[in-house]
Scaffold this motif. Sequence first.
Motif, PDB file in Angstrom:
ATOM      1  N   LEU A  14      -4.268   7.250  12.564  1.00  0.00           N
ATOM      2  CA  LEU A  14      -4.753   8.534  13.285  1.00  0.00           C
ATOM      3  C   LEU A  14      -3.510   9.467  12.898  1.00  0.00           C
ATOM      4  O   LEU A  14      -2.321   9.082  13.369  1.00  0.00           O
ATOM      5  N   ARG A  19      -4.348  13.018  17.327  1.00  0.00           N
ATOM      6  CA  ARG A  19      -4.068  12.277  18.704  1.00  0.00           C
ATOM      7  C   ARG A  19      -3.804  13.341  19.662  1.00  0.00           C
ATOM      8  O   ARG A  19      -4.205  13.078  20.748  1.00  0.00           O
ATOM      9  N   ALA A  49     -13.530  13.434  11.863  1.00  0.00           N
ATOM     10  CA  ALA A  49     -12.671  12.231  12.223  1.00  0.00           C
ATOM     11  C   ALA A  49     -13.305  11.451  13.372  1.00  0.00           C
ATOM     12  O   ALA A  49     -13.223  10.195  13.519  1.00  0.00           O
ATOM     13  N   VAL A  55     -11.347   5.971  15.680  1.00  0.00           N
ATOM     14  CA  VAL A  55     -11.155   7.210  16.205  1.00  0.00           C
ATOM     15  C   VAL A  55     -11.807   7.147  17.603  1.00  0.00           C
ATOM     16  O   VAL A  55     -11.286   7.620  18.775  1.00  0.00           O
TER      17      VAL A  55
END
Length: 146
Positions: A14, A19, A49, A55
């Motif tokens: 990621l 994040r 995402a 995710v």
Amino acid sequence: MSKLIALPPRPARLSAKLRCAIEAHVTQGLSIAAACEQAGMSRAGYHKAMQRPAVRDFLETVQARFVGDVKAKRALYQARALEVALDLMMNSKSEAIRARMVEFLASDAKVSPVAVHVDARHVQAAPGYVYQRPAARDTMRDDDVT
């Protein structure tokens, strides 16, 4: 004969921006748009995402960690509140405060429910739209001329 070993799946990568956006959204309570702006990514990229299972798993992990942190803080603050209540009960000059702290500590530090008063006697205007005619002008109309 060779042995086949099953390797664990490789953790999904990621981006740091994603994040950061997820962390800001969960821990700071920012909207998705504000979190994306703070992280420097687009909302479309965030939503795209979120379609990936990795995710969503990261989001759930961050949420679970945040809830755990809040519960830990609550227990700490509750312990501090009990210490303050005990200090007030032992050292307060006011009899009313000492009595209230005795009641508070005797009830296992449960706060009494909040008293809410609703005044139902308040008369409200009739529902709907009320038209107020504009104030009369100082200028004369044609039919007022004699």
